[in-house]
Scaffold this motif. Sequence first.
Motif, PDB file in Angstrom:
ATOM      1  N   MET A 211       7.576  -1.686  -7.976  1.00  0.00           N
ATOM      2  CA  MET A 211       8.425  -0.524  -7.685  1.00  0.00           C
ATOM      3  C   MET A 211       9.538  -0.431  -8.726  1.00  0.00           C
ATOM      4  O   MET A 211       9.922  -1.406  -9.343  1.00  0.00           O
TER       5      MET A 211
ATOM      6  N   GLN B 143       9.796   8.174  -7.782  1.00  0.00           N
ATOM      7  CA  GLN B 143       8.720   7.334  -7.276  1.00  0.00           C
ATOM      8  C   GLN B 143       8.497   7.535  -5.771  1.00  0.00           C
ATOM      9  O   GLN B 143       7.364   7.528  -5.300  1.00  0.00           O
TER      10      GLN B 143
ATOM     11  N   THR C 127       4.927   8.779  -4.313  1.00  0.00           N
ATOM     12  CA  THR C 127       4.210   8.045  -3.263  1.00  0.00           C
ATOM     13  C   THR C 127       3.977   8.955  -2.055  1.00  0.00           C
ATOM     14  O   THR C 127       2.897   8.931  -1.448  1.00  0.00           O
TER      15      THR C 127
ATOM     16  N   GLU D 177       3.466  12.018  -2.106  1.00  0.00           N
ATOM     17  CA  GLU D 177       2.344  12.888  -2.487  1.00  0.00           C
ATOM     18  C   GLU D 177       1.011  12.301  -1.998  1.00  0.00           C
ATOM     19  O   GLU D 177       0.165  13.005  -1.458  1.00  0.00           O
ATOM     20  N   SER D 178       0.841  10.992  -2.189  1.00  0.00           N
ATOM     21  CA  SER D 178      -0.416  10.362  -1.784  1.00  0.00           C
ATOM     22  C   SER D 178      -0.553  10.270  -0.269  1.00  0.00           C
ATOM     23  O   SER D 178      -1.657  10.114   0.238  1.00  0.00           O
ATOM     24  N   PHE D 179       0.567  10.332   0.445  1.00  0.00           N
ATOM     25  CA  PHE D 179       0.481  10.293   1.910  1.00  0.00           C
ATOM     26  C   PHE D 179       0.172  11.673   2.495  1.00  0.00           C
ATOM     27  O   PHE D 179      -0.105  11.798   3.671  1.00  0.00           O
TER      28      PHE D 179
ATOM     29  N   THR E  64      -2.313  13.655   2.182  1.00  0.00           N
ATOM     30  CA  THR E  64      -3.687  13.972   2.574  1.00  0.00           C
ATOM     31  C   THR E  64      -4.067  13.330   3.907  1.00  0.00           C
ATOM     32  O   THR E  64      -5.169  13.545   4.403  1.00  0.00           O
ATOM     33  N   PHE E  65      -3.157  12.540   4.494  1.00  0.00           N
ATOM     34  CA  PHE E  65      -3.555  11.762   5.660  1.00  0.00           C
ATOM     35  C   PHE E  65      -3.832  12.584   6.898  1.00  0.00           C
ATOM     36  O   PHE E  65      -4.585  12.166   7.767  1.00  0.00           O
TER      37      PHE E  65
ATOM     38  N   ALA F 168       7.569   2.608   3.341  1.00  0.00           N
ATOM     39  CA  ALA F 168       6.671   1.736   2.575  1.00  0.00           C
ATOM     40  C   ALA F 168       7.396   1.154   1.359  1.00  0.00           C
ATOM     41  O   ALA F 168       7.220  -0.012   1.010  1.00  0.00           O
ATOM     42  N   THR F 169       8.232   1.974   0.721  1.00  0.00           N
ATOM     43  CA  THR F 169       8.985   1.512  -0.442  1.00  0.00           C
ATOM     44  C   THR F 169       9.914   0.350  -0.069  1.00  0.00           C
ATOM     45  O   THR F 169       9.986  -0.654  -0.767  1.00  0.00           O
TER      46      THR F 169
ATOM     47  N   GLY G  12       7.805  -3.023   1.137  1.00  0.00           N
ATOM     48  CA  GLY G  12       6.871  -3.709   0.247  1.00  0.00           C
ATOM     49  C   GLY G  12       7.503  -4.942  -0.372  1.00  0.00           C
ATOM     50  O   GLY G  12       8.680  -4.941  -0.716  1.00  0.00           O
TER      51      GLY G  12
END
Lengths: 170, 334
Positions: free
Chosen positions: B1, B42, B46, B48-50, B52-53, B324-325, B328
Amino acid sequence: MNPVSLDPIVSQMTANLRDRNLRNPILIGIHTGGAWVAERLHAELALSSKLGTLDISFYRDDFSRVGLNPKVKSSDLPEGVEDRNIILVDDVLHTGRTIRAALNEIFSYGRPASVTLAVALERPGRELPIEASIVGKAIEPADKQQAQVTLKDNQLSYQLVDSSANAQST
Amino acid sequence: MARISPDQLRSLPPDSAIQFDSQGHLRHFLTISGVPREALTQILDTAESFMTFGEREIKKVPLLRGKTVVNLFFEASTRTRTTFELAAKRLSADVINMNAARMSTSKGETILDTVRTLEAMHTDLFVVRDSASGASHLIARHLPEYVRVINAGDGRHAHPTQAMLDMFTIRQKKGGFEGLKVAIIGDILHSRVARSQIHALATLGVDEIRVIGPRTLIPTEIESMGVTVTSNMSEGLRDIDVVMMLRLQRERMDGQLVPSEQEYFSQYGLTEEKLQVADTKAIVMHPGPINRGLEIASSVADGDRSVILSQVTNGIAVRMSIMATLMGGTEAVR
């Protein structure tokens, strides 16, 4: 060593996959190297189904140790996986942990009919009971070496490099 | 990160520095102030990737499996608490909701006693809302190093996750921040949202931030944050790309700060007519809940320019990303 082209390896994988006669399969490549290999296979197999990609960052088993991959991409499975025959593609099979994570992620989308694992390269070092059905080439790098797949000027190739201290296991 | 350098860390004011561990990793999310652009970007990437859930059969990832998240709300909130709860559950955490205003604190137990009790139950992450500024900072200072704290709104001070979901929505609709003119409209004085938005917009590098509202609702020192102030809507909205409305709390309507509802709406209520001077592609945002006919006309809130419902949807992905950031790489600390 100089980069070695993956083209003949991908052709070999294509032939082996054809022999399997999977009914209406979907190809899913694991980011980043696996997605490149899957793209080639998809073209050679001339599949009508759309290519899928997985980023397994959210399913890794080392999140609480190393944190989140800063360059996580979105997974994209345009076909849906329910009752489908899936060909899961990665560039290098090493510990098997990536494949474990990928299987978990695939199952969060639904229940596939089957999953066939196809890898361009496999090397010793399994930490989980996972083996590939289709292997392009078996390699045996030295302990501190890593097989790195690159895509440069549309050339898909691999080379053995000394692994950096914080390289993530594949 | 992304992490900040030791030099950057030393230059931060204490209330921002407390968010980072000695290695410069973001460990709490209490204020946007002092968090560098790369770290904010960042978080947005991140998130952005969540996004589609929502379309998955199983809308969960196992990142926070086995972790306990406590939503500690000393001040009522349905919307914010619900999206935090959903975000934590989609990360597979176990979630406890504490509406503490009605529990221990009313029996005379202090905030810290409540927190220490919950900490003794091995809580990993606290999401804290309180009507007092600095409550989440107080809690973060008194917990062991491996426990994380997210500020879900403290008094008039900050509401950093709301600001981040607003930034995500702006990037989603506008493609980036460069060259944008942004107006924040309404009760700036009492707004923790506005303060966090200004810090975030400035850090991410928009072209211009304008603040619009009655003089009585604009803090005097606000220009030092790099914004321009006006109490004239047509001046403030001219060529604007993003309009960020604030909620006007009706309890301010006692005639001291604001004349009357009708008077306020006619001067500062956002209408199609007032928006005519804005950029043709301008978007309208609101953190909710909306006072229709007070700070914004229904036709605007439900109109083509409105991205209010996108903000709600994006809020879940952005809060997942922040959790999540922070969580981790925690194992090494324990």
